[in-house]
Design an enzyme around this catalytic site. Sequence first.
Site, mmCIF file in Angstrom:
data_model
loop_
_atom_site.group_PDB
_atom_site.id
_atom_site.type_symbol
_atom_site.label_atom_id
_atom_site.label_comp_id
_atom_site.label_asym_id
_atom_site.label_seq_id
_atom_site.Cartn_x
_atom_site.Cartn_y
_atom_site.Cartn_z
ATOM 1 N N HIS A 82 0.823 -1.460 -0.042
ATOM 2 C CA HIS A 82 0.098 -0.266 -0.145
ATOM 3 C C HIS A 82 0.739 1.318 -0.122
ATOM 4 O O HIS A 82 0.607 2.210 -0.636
ATOM 5 C CB HIS A 82 -0.871 0.015 1.188
ATOM 6 C CG HIS A 82 -1.858 -1.034 1.275
ATOM 7 N ND1 HIS A 82 -3.341 -0.771 1.203
ATOM 8 C CD2 HIS A 82 -1.655 -2.518 1.160
ATOM 9 C CE1 HIS A 82 -3.942 -2.025 0.930
ATOM 10 N NE2 HIS A 82 -2.990 -2.836 1.317
ATOM 11 N N ASP A 101 -5.544 6.040 1.142
ATOM 12 C CA ASP A 101 -6.075 4.562 1.038
ATOM 13 C C ASP A 101 -7.299 4.084 1.501
ATOM 14 O O ASP A 101 -7.830 4.847 2.769
ATOM 15 C CB ASP A 101 -4.922 3.686 1.691
ATOM 16 C CG ASP A 101 -4.763 2.143 1.530
ATOM 17 O OD1 ASP A 101 -5.728 1.329 2.056
ATOM 18 O OD2 ASP A 101 -4.154 1.682 0.914
#
Length: 476
Positions: free
Chosen positions: A23, A126
């Site tokens: 991520h 995110d």
Amino acid sequence: MATSQDQLSSVIVLMVPFLAQSHLNQLLQLSHVVSSYNIPVHYVSSALHNSQVKSRAPNPLHHLAKIHFHDFPTPHFVSPQPTKTASNFPVHLMPALEASVHLRQPFSDLLTRLSTTARRVVVIHDSMMSYVVQDTASLAHNSETYVFHCISAISRVSFLRDAVGGGLEIGHELINQAKIPSWEGFLEPRFEAFADKQVPFMKANKSGHLYNACRLIESEFLDFIFEKELESDHNMKLWAIGPLDSLTIFKKNSLNSSDANSEKVYYLEWLEKQKPNSVLYISFGTTTFLEDGQIEEIAIGLEKSEVKFIWVLRDADRGDIFGDEQKVRGPQLPKWFEERVEGKGMVVREWVPQLEILGHPSTGGFMSHCGWNSCMESMSLGVPLIAWPMHSDQPMNAALVTEFVKVGLAVGELGNRDELVNSSTIEKVVKKLMSSDEGDEIRKRAKELGDELRKATAEGGVSRMEMDSLISHITR
């Protein structure tokens, strides 16, 4: 003294990644792309995880200079040793991931300060950091918030299907359980509880959604997702901007070994001596724990296959990759293995620049856990995969590669995850990909797909146009 209107920047972007390597990396890639449009980018994370992503970034000095990193503290968390779990999920990372909620206040303070310096503040976060950015709209009237999805569109569709408990009509095809795996059994309850904490803030005050996906390979899945998003909010903006690795900094055969420490590139020097498409690259990412028994089966299978290989054999990341706790006994090979495969294969026990290995002409296949980063990088560079998914979204990505795009082979069925994959199974699939007519056909398809994906991110390509559309929208 207040900032006058003519001193304001037009727009600034805050990137807020989740505290896991894949991520962190994807939002760093997006940061590179956005900054290339001469937009100031601020990358917001813990000091530890900023150090982690920078230490693993390709050519960091050249490409990180334009990005403003903000290093925020998090409370001390335990960093336990990776262990085998029933789901194969890296539950040992949960203390580090849960520490991310403590970034809410530092992020809010930074947002408040930066919002006075720009006409518009764009927050791209995110999906697993929705809790952290929940105060954006109330703190900055000139802000817009966009969710970035680090998973494939097929994984998102699987999640939506699981949520309604049945098949979904996508295009003209009923996507069912047989073709796309379910998320059930591939996550841990502790992580699911953490994800549930994000849900109330995931859609609140959101201006749009970004996917690191490409219409060339996931068009029907993306159309379905976009249709569902627009049903709930017809003003919602959506973009498919992947593959980000092709949009950023890597071009095939671009390695300049003089820029690297010579002791770090011995495996690249070895690759230079091999025939085109002759080497299998093996890596299971940063979160996979393999028991010694499974490592031995892989070793035996590789030796019997007689295929040349580079095997990156590292233990899974701990929560703190720099801590003294990392310095423990790593994964163990059979004592005889490296001596018997000398000249045929190489075991690497350190972090490697994966794009450089995948992009080398000698690399002809990739045995992978099918993390989305690895899948996109492999497909972008035209390298076929041997799919060996472990947890989370990896089974869905493996299905995309093997069942839909058909640029890979599966190691075996997803069931019986408690059982070792035996050496004969490994030997068979390695030989099929690397030394058979069927493998050559898969490699040909993979190369053609890679060519098309790189065109998609070039000037006038479908992904580049989506990125241009995003930039045009946030700077309007």
